[in-house]
Scaffold this active site. Sequence first.
Site, mmCIF file in Angstrom:
data_model
loop_
_atom_site.group_PDB
_atom_site.id
_atom_site.type_symbol
_atom_site.label_atom_id
_atom_site.label_comp_id
_atom_site.label_asym_id
_atom_site.label_seq_id
_atom_site.Cartn_x
_atom_site.Cartn_y
_atom_site.Cartn_z
ATOM 1 N N ARG A 51 0.795 -1.224 0.000
ATOM 2 C CA ARG A 51 0.000 0.000 0.000
ATOM 3 C C ARG A 51 0.827 1.275 0.000
ATOM 4 N NH1 ARG A 51 -2.732 -3.970 1.622
ATOM 5 N NH2 ARG A 51 -0.748 -4.489 2.557
ATOM 6 N N THR A 52 1.811 1.343 0.873
ATOM 7 C CA THR A 52 2.512 2.620 1.035
ATOM 8 C C THR A 52 3.263 2.965 -0.249
ATOM 9 O OG1 THR A 52 2.733 2.078 3.366
ATOM 10 C CG2 THR A 52 4.057 3.915 2.549
ATOM 11 N N LYS A 80 25.657 -4.629 -1.815
ATOM 12 C CA LYS A 80 27.132 -4.747 -1.936
ATOM 13 C C LYS A 80 27.833 -4.134 -0.729
ATOM 14 C CE LYS A 80 26.532 -3.637 -6.802
ATOM 15 N NZ LYS A 80 26.709 -2.484 -7.687
ATOM 16 N N ARG A 101 11.298 3.766 3.372
ATOM 17 C CA ARG A 101 10.931 2.800 4.426
ATOM 18 C C ARG A 101 12.175 1.987 4.758
ATOM 19 N NH1 ARG A 101 5.786 -1.126 4.436
ATOM 20 N NH2 ARG A 101 4.882 0.850 5.111
ATOM 21 N N HIS A 129 5.023 5.897 11.489
ATOM 22 C CA HIS A 129 4.556 5.759 10.099
ATOM 23 C C HIS A 129 3.607 6.944 9.859
ATOM 24 C CE1 HIS A 129 3.454 4.123 6.336
ATOM 25 N NE2 HIS A 129 3.100 2.898 6.681
#
Length: 302
Positions: A51-52, A80, A101, A129
């Site tokens: 969703r986000t 890496k 995120r 959030h």
Amino acid sequence: MKNKSLISINDYSKEDIIRTLDLAEGFEKNPNQKLLEGKVIATLFFEPSTRTRLSFESAINRLGGKVIGFASKDSSSVQKGESLKDTIKTVSNYSDLIVMRHPLEGSARYASEVADVPVINAGDGANQHPTQTMLDLYSIRKTQNSLENLNLFVVGDLKYGRTVHSLLMAMAYFQTSYHFVSPPELRIPEEYKMFLQKKKLDYHEHTDFSDIISDADIIYMTRIQRERFSDPMEYEKTKNSYVLENTMLEGTKDNLRILHPLPRVNEINEDVDNSNKAYYFPQALNGVFTRMAIMSSILGLQ
Ligand code: CP
């Protein structure tokens, strides 16, 4: 809000929140404005999301902007061994705004300190959030016609649930009465209780919720988050603590709406989906309008 990062919901005053919700209403009425033409926005997701990430990207596309980024750290040079600082400094060269995120609490604040462009926190570990909270507030205001003086029941993983932490802080602007329902292991952390005590707001803690929801205006269900547990046995012990079923909604208020940030696992039975009190899928749609409002405000386009 222009040029300012959004890391915690506390970065926004009550007035900022109301202004953002009003702007989002305008975007819901007219989502195809080309306000982001010429802008490049980076979405950096070091943790999974449906969703986000997709609602941000839908919002950017509908507003005429361009998206760059990655949906997993495995497809970036982090794999890496590149540091978060170097990743953010580099992506700052390529974009006007970064949406990030990351699994570590505090990573979004750190990114905003090293970035040359504003950063939006799309979830940092169990911490915050804030854009989810904005869409939660939008959904609450839309369904209740007000944000003031509501009975808010929050159910599930209150310890690790970042959406819960941001939401309870934002709702403190609106004289909310809180009911926290969780297993003892997943209670709301002390720091959030102290926050509410300082604001002289009413809160109650419960371990069972089937008999106490008759005066709820909003029930905010949450998933027990397997990925946050260091001990798998603790997850097994708590994972099925609460399952909301349609029969439990008998005798609840007409204005009650069920919210969930999603994804759900099994904490809302599918027989609730057809109830007019279920609001979690429209809630996810509201993420597009609220994220349009947040990005266009930060970029100074509103
Ligand atoms: N509500 C939420 O953050 O959902 P995603 O994890 O799918 O982005």
